[in-house]
Write a protein that holds these residues in place. Sequence first.
Motif, mmCIF file in Angstrom:
data_model
loop_
_atom_site.group_PDB
_atom_site.id
_atom_site.type_symbol
_atom_site.label_atom_id
_atom_site.label_comp_id
_atom_site.label_asym_id
_atom_site.label_seq_id
_atom_site.Cartn_x
_atom_site.Cartn_y
_atom_site.Cartn_z
ATOM 1 N N GLY A 1 0.829 -1.194 0.000
ATOM 2 C CA GLY A 1 0.000 0.000 0.000
ATOM 3 C C GLY A 1 0.863 1.243 0.000
ATOM 4 N N MET A 2 0.224 2.377 0.115
ATOM 5 C CA MET A 2 0.927 3.643 0.057
ATOM 6 C C MET A 2 0.190 4.667 0.915
ATOM 7 S SD MET A 2 2.214 5.452 -3.430
ATOM 8 C CE MET A 2 3.437 6.744 -3.419
ATOM 9 N N VAL A 3 0.927 5.462 1.653
ATOM 10 C CA VAL A 3 0.350 6.501 2.501
ATOM 11 C C VAL A 3 0.849 7.848 2.004
ATOM 12 C CG1 VAL A 3 0.106 7.378 4.844
ATOM 13 C CG2 VAL A 3 0.358 4.912 4.456
ATOM 14 N N ALA B 1 -3.607 -2.567 -17.180
ATOM 15 C CA ALA B 1 -4.771 -2.659 -16.300
ATOM 16 C C ALA B 1 -4.998 -1.379 -15.506
ATOM 17 C CB ALA B 1 -4.611 -3.837 -15.339
ATOM 18 N N VAL B 2 -3.984 -0.521 -15.422
ATOM 19 C CA VAL B 2 -4.122 0.712 -14.647
ATOM 20 C C VAL B 2 -5.200 1.618 -15.236
ATOM 21 C CG1 VAL B 2 -2.401 2.113 -15.890
ATOM 22 C CG2 VAL B 2 -2.806 2.498 -13.444
ATOM 23 N N PHE B 3 -5.397 1.555 -16.551
ATOM 24 C CA PHE B 3 -6.396 2.439 -17.163
ATOM 25 C C PHE B 3 -7.808 2.057 -16.728
ATOM 26 C CE2 PHE B 3 -2.854 2.776 -20.269
ATOM 27 C CZ PHE B 3 -2.614 4.129 -20.122
ATOM 28 N N ASP B 4 -8.078 0.763 -16.625
ATOM 29 C CA ASP B 4 -9.380 0.331 -16.123
ATOM 30 C C ASP B 4 -9.550 0.764 -14.675
ATOM 31 O OD1 ASP B 4 -11.881 -1.341 -16.190
ATOM 32 O OD2 ASP B 4 -10.765 -2.449 -14.665
ATOM 33 N N ALA B 5 -8.475 0.648 -13.887
ATOM 34 C CA ALA B 5 -8.552 1.074 -12.483
ATOM 35 C C ALA B 5 -8.807 2.570 -12.379
ATOM 36 C CB ALA B 5 -7.258 0.693 -11.757
ATOM 37 N N LEU B 6 -8.176 3.338 -13.243
ATOM 38 C CA LEU B 6 -8.364 4.793 -13.223
ATOM 39 C C LEU B 6 -9.816 5.172 -13.524
ATOM 40 C CD1 LEU B 6 -5.089 5.947 -15.024
ATOM 41 C CD2 LEU B 6 -5.774 6.551 -12.690
ATOM 42 N N ARG B 7 -10.470 4.378 -14.346
ATOM 43 C CA ARG B 7 -11.882 4.658 -14.659
ATOM 44 C C ARG B 7 -12.798 4.319 -13.490
ATOM 45 N NH1 ARG B 7 -10.109 3.230 -19.984
ATOM 46 N NH2 ARG B 7 -10.257 0.983 -19.554
ATOM 47 N N ALA C 1 -5.478 4.465 -7.935
ATOM 48 C CA ALA C 1 -5.657 3.404 -8.928
ATOM 49 C C ALA C 1 -4.721 2.235 -8.637
ATOM 50 C CB ALA C 1 -5.396 3.955 -10.328
ATOM 51 N N ILE C 2 -3.485 2.539 -8.245
ATOM 52 C CA ILE C 2 -2.530 1.482 -7.903
ATOM 53 C C ILE C 2 -3.006 0.719 -6.667
ATOM 54 C CG2 ILE C 2 -0.169 1.034 -7.133
ATOM 55 C CD1 ILE C 2 0.677 3.434 -8.890
ATOM 56 N N ALA C 3 -3.562 1.451 -5.679
ATOM 57 C CA ALA C 3 -4.090 0.803 -4.480
ATOM 58 C C ALA C 3 -5.238 -0.141 -4.833
ATOM 59 C CB ALA C 3 -4.554 1.850 -3.481
ATOM 60 N N LEU C 4 -6.082 0.255 -5.772
ATOM 61 C CA LEU C 4 -7.186 -0.592 -6.215
ATOM 62 C C LEU C 4 -6.649 -1.873 -6.858
ATOM 63 C CD1 LEU C 4 -10.185 -1.123 -6.715
ATOM 64 C CD2 LEU C 4 -10.025 0.292 -8.779
ATOM 65 N N LEU C 5 -5.607 -1.741 -7.669
ATOM 66 C CA LEU C 5 -5.000 -2.922 -8.299
ATOM 67 C C LEU C 5 -4.444 -3.876 -7.243
ATOM 68 C CD1 LEU C 5 -3.126 -1.307 -11.334
ATOM 69 C CD2 LEU C 5 -5.243 -2.632 -11.385
ATOM 70 N N ILE C 6 -3.794 -3.310 -6.237
ATOM 71 C CA ILE C 6 -3.242 -4.147 -5.158
ATOM 72 C C ILE C 6 -4.366 -4.890 -4.445
ATOM 73 C CG2 ILE C 6 -2.059 -4.097 -2.930
ATOM 74 C CD1 ILE C 6 -0.419 -1.724 -4.011
#
Length: 308
Positions: free
Chosen positions: A200-202, A225-231, A246-251
């Motif tokens: 994760g990231m803070v 896949a990041v583009f789908d997460a960004l949407r 978006a990166i957190a969602l992917l994780i």
Amino acid sequence: MGSIDTQVHNAFRTAVVPAAGMGTRFLPATKTVPKELLPVVDTPGIELVASEAAESGASKLVIVTAPGKDGVVSHFVEDLVLESRLEESGKSHLLEKVRRAPNLLDVESVVQERPLGLGHAVGCAEQALADDEDAIAVLLPDDLVQPCGILDLMARVRAERGGSVLCAIDVPKSLVGSYGIFHVEEVQGVAEPDVLKVLGMVEKPTLADAPSTLAAAGRYLLDRAVFDALRRIEPGAGGEFQLTDAIALLIDEGHPVHVVVHRGTRHDLGNPGGYLRAAVDSALDSPDYGPGLRRWLLERLELEETVD
């Protein structure tokens, strides 16, 4: 060439540089000159970033700009009149410098109509990708990461581990509140201590809440896949869409994300203090300017100590 080496070499074709900001911390200089064109010694920051991308295998640079901010892209367009004058004058060393940027890689721009955050800017670049591209590199022009080569290491990690790979620098504890800080753990079966799994990231935590001292350093190798997460992410403060969300969602969805710790230098070209340090650092390494600048700095500092 082995299969991993082949994947590293072909890790990405497109590098994205978000450059839609107005450079307010450099006013009045940036009233007419884009921040990305301010020179680090004699080379604009955007050209240094483009060189880094090209050296790591990119064949195309997508610059995300704001409406009316065309000067950054113009730097990569041939100026035949200038080149002709330099050639006629016998100034071959200057001609070589002028020709360098247009010959680095193919450059195109996309416009971010409104300043809706880094995530939104990266999302704007999707339209410039070919259907068969499964990853992109994102290089923040404010971050000067030297020496070059970190993207190659990141590509190797992606080839071995899949997913997305980010870059980090280890910052002093007193500075963790100024950065996005990674929450990481060791990767099983990897002997390289500078490759870690991201949990994760803070964003800009207090020291007590910081999960590490590893800060984001403006280099990303992102799975498509990041583009789908960004949407699918929600806007945050100021209505901005953050890439970290978006990166957190992917994780959260099981997408592998790793970080490579960069042990070289990193300068922040986004503020005058960091920009000056980058210029001095680069000039000291230059055979043309380094010796004279070093002598002057030593004399200047000695004079200051005498006055004190």
